[in-house]
Motif scaffolding. Structure first.
Motif, PDB file in Angstrom:
ATOM      1  N   SER A 170      51.908  72.002  -7.358  1.00 29.74           N
ATOM      2  CA  SER A 170      52.046  72.591  -8.615  1.00 29.74           C
ATOM      3  C   SER A 170      50.724  73.356  -9.241  1.00 29.74           C
ATOM      4  CB  SER A 170      52.427  71.570  -9.708  1.00 29.74           C
ATOM      5  OG  SER A 170      52.779  72.162 -11.123  1.00 29.74           O
ATOM      6  N   ALA A 171      50.523  73.652 -10.259  1.00 30.77           N
ATOM      7  CA  ALA A 171      49.376  74.481 -10.953  1.00 30.77           C
ATOM      8  C   ALA A 171      49.519  74.520 -12.443  1.00 30.77           C
ATOM      9  CB  ALA A 171      49.404  75.936 -10.207  1.00 30.77           C
ATOM     10  N   PRO A 172      48.663  75.010 -12.961  1.00 31.00           N
ATOM     11  CA  PRO A 172      48.667  75.253 -14.353  1.00 31.00           C
ATOM     12  C   PRO A 172      49.471  76.332 -14.866  1.00 31.00           C
ATOM     13  CG  PRO A 172      46.162  75.250 -13.856  1.00 31.00           C
ATOM     14  CD  PRO A 172      47.081  75.239 -12.432  1.00 31.00           C
ATOM     15  N   ALA A 173      49.679  77.278 -14.017  1.00 35.09           N
ATOM     16  CA  ALA A 173      50.587  78.546 -14.372  1.00 35.09           C
ATOM     17  C   ALA A 173      51.076  78.920 -13.227  1.00 35.09           C
ATOM     18  CB  ALA A 173      49.546  79.411 -15.218  1.00 35.09           C
ATOM     19  N   SER A 174      52.120  80.233 -13.436  1.00 33.04           N
ATOM     20  CA  SER A 174      52.530  80.890 -12.276  1.00 33.04           C
ATOM     21  C   SER A 174      51.441  81.746 -11.686  1.00 33.04           C
ATOM     22  CB  SER A 174      53.801  81.962 -12.981  1.00 33.04           C
ATOM     23  OG  SER A 174      54.674  80.750 -13.310  1.00 33.04           O
ATOM     24  N   GLY A 175      51.687  82.355 -10.574  1.00 30.93           N
ATOM     25  CA  GLY A 175      50.799  82.962  -9.988  1.00 30.93           C
ATOM     26  C   GLY A 175      49.617  82.850  -9.254  1.00 30.93           C
ATOM     27  N   VAL A 176      49.365  81.507  -9.045  1.00 31.53           N
ATOM     28  CA  VAL A 176      48.064  80.818  -8.879  1.00 31.53           C
ATOM     29  C   VAL A 176      48.035  80.726  -7.221  1.00 31.53           C
ATOM     30  CG1 VAL A 176      46.556  78.901  -9.181  1.00 31.53           C
ATOM     31  CG2 VAL A 176      47.962  79.889 -11.052  1.00 31.53           C
ATOM     32  N   GLY A 177      49.251  80.553  -6.546  1.00 27.17           N
ATOM     33  CA  GLY A 177      49.287  80.409  -5.189  1.00 27.17           C
ATOM     34  C   GLY A 177      49.977  79.009  -4.679  1.00 27.17           C
ATOM     35  N   LYS A 178      50.835  78.670  -5.701  1.00 25.28           N
ATOM     36  CA  LYS A 178      51.710  77.522  -5.135  1.00 25.28           C
ATOM     37  C   LYS A 178      52.697  77.857  -3.938  1.00 25.28           C
ATOM     38  CE  LYS A 178      53.961  77.141  -9.090  1.00 25.28           C
ATOM     39  NZ  LYS A 178      53.609  77.998  -9.949  1.00 25.28           N
ATOM     40  N   THR A 179      53.251  78.792  -3.937  1.00 17.98           N
ATOM     41  CA  THR A 179      54.442  79.135  -2.698  1.00 17.98           C
ATOM     42  C   THR A 179      53.509  79.096  -1.511  1.00 17.98           C
ATOM     43  OG1 THR A 179      55.681  80.104  -4.185  1.00 17.98           O
ATOM     44  CG2 THR A 179      55.880  80.593  -1.877  1.00 17.98           C
ATOM     45  N   THR A 180      52.355  80.035  -1.277  1.00 15.78           N
ATOM     46  CA  THR A 180      51.467  80.328  -0.475  1.00 15.78           C
ATOM     47  C   THR A 180      50.935  78.759   0.179  1.00 15.78           C
ATOM     48  OG1 THR A 180      50.636  82.516  -1.058  1.00 15.78           O
ATOM     49  CG2 THR A 180      49.530  81.193   0.672  1.00 15.78           C
ATOM     50  N   LEU A 181      50.537  78.054  -0.827  1.00  8.70           N
ATOM     51  CA  LEU A 181      49.933  76.809  -0.156  1.00  8.70           C
ATOM     52  C   LEU A 181      50.899  75.892   0.463  1.00  8.70           C
ATOM     53  CD1 LEU A 181      47.622  74.473   0.040  1.00  8.70           C
ATOM     54  CD2 LEU A 181      48.167  73.872  -2.244  1.00  8.70           C
ATOM     55  N   THR A 182      52.229  75.807  -0.310  1.00 16.54           N
ATOM     56  CA  THR A 182      53.260  74.921   0.258  1.00 16.54           C
ATOM     57  C   THR A 182      53.841  75.464   1.443  1.00 16.54           C
ATOM     58  OG1 THR A 182      54.070  74.590  -2.138  1.00 16.54           O
ATOM     59  CG2 THR A 182      55.758  74.461  -0.415  1.00 16.54           C
ATOM     60  N   LEU A 183      53.848  76.855   1.700  1.00 25.16           N
ATOM     61  CA  LEU A 183      54.267  77.137   2.951  1.00 25.16           C
ATOM     62  C   LEU A 183      53.245  77.074   4.189  1.00 25.16           C
ATOM     63  CD1 LEU A 183      55.778  80.812   2.035  1.00 25.16           C
ATOM     64  CD2 LEU A 183      57.074  78.674   2.309  1.00 25.16           C
ATOM     65  N   ALA A 184      51.993  77.170   3.684  1.00 25.56           N
ATOM     66  CA  ALA A 184      50.910  76.983   4.951  1.00 25.56           C
ATOM     67  C   ALA A 184      50.726  75.580   5.218  1.00 25.56           C
ATOM     68  CB  ALA A 184      49.460  77.393   3.933  1.00 25.56           C
ATOM     69  N   LEU A 185      50.873  74.411   4.157  1.00 26.55           N
ATOM     70  CA  LEU A 185      50.755  73.179   4.477  1.00 26.55           C
ATOM     71  C   LEU A 185      52.078  72.765   5.328  1.00 26.55           C
ATOM     72  CD1 LEU A 185      49.828  71.591   0.887  1.00 26.55           C
ATOM     73  CD2 LEU A 185      48.480  71.448   3.167  1.00 26.55           C
ATOM     74  N   ALA A 186      52.905  73.220   4.998  1.00 27.28           N
ATOM     75  CA  ALA A 186      54.309  73.038   5.612  1.00 27.28           C
ATOM     76  C   ALA A 186      54.324  73.342   7.274  1.00 27.28           C
ATOM     77  CB  ALA A 186      55.632  73.626   5.126  1.00 27.28           C
ATOM     78  N   ARG A 187      53.896  74.680   7.470  1.00 27.57           N
ATOM     79  CA  ARG A 187      53.661  75.185   8.682  1.00 27.57           C
ATOM     80  C   ARG A 187      52.603  74.344   9.504  1.00 27.57           C
ATOM     81  NH1 ARG A 187      55.159  79.793  11.425  1.00 27.57           N
ATOM     82  NH2 ARG A 187      56.977  79.572  10.453  1.00 27.57           N
ATOM     83  N   ALA A 188      51.543  74.117   8.889  1.00 23.92           N
ATOM     84  CA  ALA A 188      50.183  73.376   9.509  1.00 23.92           C
ATOM     85  C   ALA A 188      50.804  71.919   9.977  1.00 23.92           C
ATOM     86  CB  ALA A 188      49.192  73.494   8.623  1.00 23.92           C
ATOM     87  N   TRP A 189      51.389  71.585   9.375  1.00 20.50           N
ATOM     88  CA  TRP A 189      51.960  70.128   9.641  1.00 20.50           C
ATOM     89  C   TRP A 189      52.846  69.867  10.690  1.00 20.50           C
ATOM     90  CZ3 TRP A 189      51.642  68.613   3.897  1.00 20.50           C
ATOM     91  CH2 TRP A 189      50.230  67.965   3.525  1.00 20.50           C
ATOM     92  N   ARG A 190      53.970  71.282  10.469  1.00 20.02           N
ATOM     93  CA  ARG A 190      54.856  71.267  11.547  1.00 20.02           C
ATOM     94  C   ARG A 190      54.213  71.556  13.018  1.00 20.02           C
ATOM     95  NH1 ARG A 190      59.413  76.108  11.834  1.00 20.02           N
ATOM     96  NH2 ARG A 190      60.681  75.301  13.460  1.00 20.02           N
TER      97      ARG A 190
END
Length: 436
Positions: A8-28
């Motif tokens: 999560s984040a304090p607001a929209s547009g901070v980078g939640k989706t990018t971090l989620t995708l990157a963590l997911a792919r890195a662990w995969r």
């Protein structure tokens, strides 16, 4: 047992989706099975999650869904090593009035599941104040636990040091700090990110994001912060009735906004789904007993839709004997005309009298609770449907019989009632669930 985290984040547009995708792919890439979910009414991000993990992602929504439905959806993560729920907007952002099991805030899902939160903080234009914001979010709600933060878009090593020191003084773990990196910026348009299926290089983009995150974030520390999770038994699944036994579903770049859990629920109930492309001038399967036009971007393809006479005449012929339903963009295409952003009027299918305009741009956004005044495919008169509306069109004409009485999340009646005429029905909201 799997471990769970909320991003999560304090607001929209901070980078939640990018971090989620990157963590997911890195662990995969490390050999872990990763399952993602999206908290809130977003029909774009789950496709990015699937691209990153190789596993289908669905939405969970505390305003529209009860706990049993959320438990059922979350149970798909049982065989994963790590489960990530990506939030929407800011951590505590929801509507003023409580829905079925919450206000729609990401914090509801974090508390309900007992998963700690990783905050993405963008400290641009500030330094120690970022720690005050993170501490405020940590302490705002007793049932929500903060695991730590990832800093995004830090300006320099000195900037990072100032923010890190303040966060350490506040007792908040810093998992990593990301300098600006334009190469992993996801392209956007007016309703959110450009869809994953429209980006030929999405795999390479996610791989680069994963490489970048692995370089700047302590992946092992983030993984250790996740909560071991024992899924609750999902008793009776989703309360969703398919609109028909065989469903012809419009599916292409103009018609793609449909919640994955809805399609899965239809199939689980025994329905068959056949897809067709209005942009390719295709018609619904003649053997189908209902046609469903989801939302999407018809305003970007209005000229092509208007020119595709085979699609328009085929849909009209289908609707002479069988039901056709449209959501948001699909509803607009069922109408008489769509006026694009340049003021050009395009003829649509004419199954309904609706006329909409993007030349007079106005945002419509929010949860919707509708009580049907007449039946629509899959739902009887009087049914209470929960959904979400998000578009920038203006109603020029909506002359047909209203389909429903529609309220926003505060209980106020709104003008977007939906329409019905003959076998055709349509709504501006995207259906999420029916009240049990």
């Amino acid at each position: 047992m799997p471990a769970g985290l909320v991003i999560s984040a304090p607001a929209s547009g901070v980078g939640k989706t990018t971090l989620t995708l990157a963590l997911a792919r890195a662990w995969r890439n490390r050999g872990l099975n990763v399952q993602c979910f999206k908290s809130g009414p977003d029909y774009i991000d789950p496709a990015f999650h699937a691209a990153a993990t190789g596993r289908a992602s669905v939405n969970v929504d505390s305003w529209a869904m009860d706990r049993a439905t959320i438990a059922h959806l979350i149970s798909r993560g049982t065989d994963a090593d790590i489960v990530l729920a990506e939030g929407s907007m800011g951590l505590f952002d929801g509507v003023a009035a409580r829905g079925v099991s919450g206000t729609g805030a990401t914090a509801d899902i974090a508390e309900m599941l007992g998963w700690p939160v990783v905050l993405v903080i963008d400290p641009s234009g500030q330094a120690q104040t970022a720690a005050a914001i993170a501490a405020g979010l940590r302490d705002y709600r007793a049932g929500v636990r903060l695991a730590g933060v990832v800093l995004n878009r830090v300006a320099s090593p000195r900037h990072e040091d100032l923010v890190r020191r303040a966060l350490n003084d506040a007792g908040i773990a810093v998992f990593g700090a990301l300098p600006r990196h334009a190469e992993i910026s996801l392209p956007k348009r007016h309703l959110g990110l450009v869809q994953a299926e429209e980006q030929a290089e999405i795999g390479k983009l996610i791989d680069e994001a994963a490489r970048f995150i692995a370089e700047h974030v302590d992946l092992d520390a983030v993984l250790r912060a996740a909560a071991t999770w024992s899924p609750q038994a999902a008793s009776n699944g989703l309360n969703v009735t398919p609109p028909g036994q065989r469903i012809a579903l419009a599916r292409d770049a103009a018609f793609s906004f449909v919640y994955p859990h809805m399609l899965e629920a239809w199939r689980a109930a025994g329905a068959e789904i056949s897809t067709f492309s209005p942009l390719a001038d295709e018609t619904p399967d003649a053997s189908a007993d209902v046609c469903w036009l989801p939302g999407g971007y018809p305003e970007l393809h209005a000229g092509g839709i208007a020119a595709n006479a085979r699609f328009r005449s085929g849909l009209r012929a289908f609707a002479e004997r069988r039901p056709v339903h449209g959501e948001c963009g699909g509803y607009m295409v069922l109408g008489t005309a769509l006026i694009d952003a340049d003021g050009i009027r395009h003829e649509m299918t004419g199954l309904l009298g609706l006329e909409t305009s993007f030349a007079r741009r106005r945002m419509h956004l929010g949860y919707r609770l509708a009580r049907l005044a007449a039946p629509m495919p899959g739902h009887a008169t009087g049914a209470r449907l929960r959904g979400h509306e998000f578009h920038y069109s203006t109603i020029v004409a909506q002359p047909d019989t209203p389909l429903a009485v529609v309220h926003d999340a505060t209980g106020a009646v709104i003008a977007e009632t939906g329409s019905r005429r003959g076998h055709a029905t349509g709504t501006f909201f995207h259906l999420i669930a029916e009240d049990r």
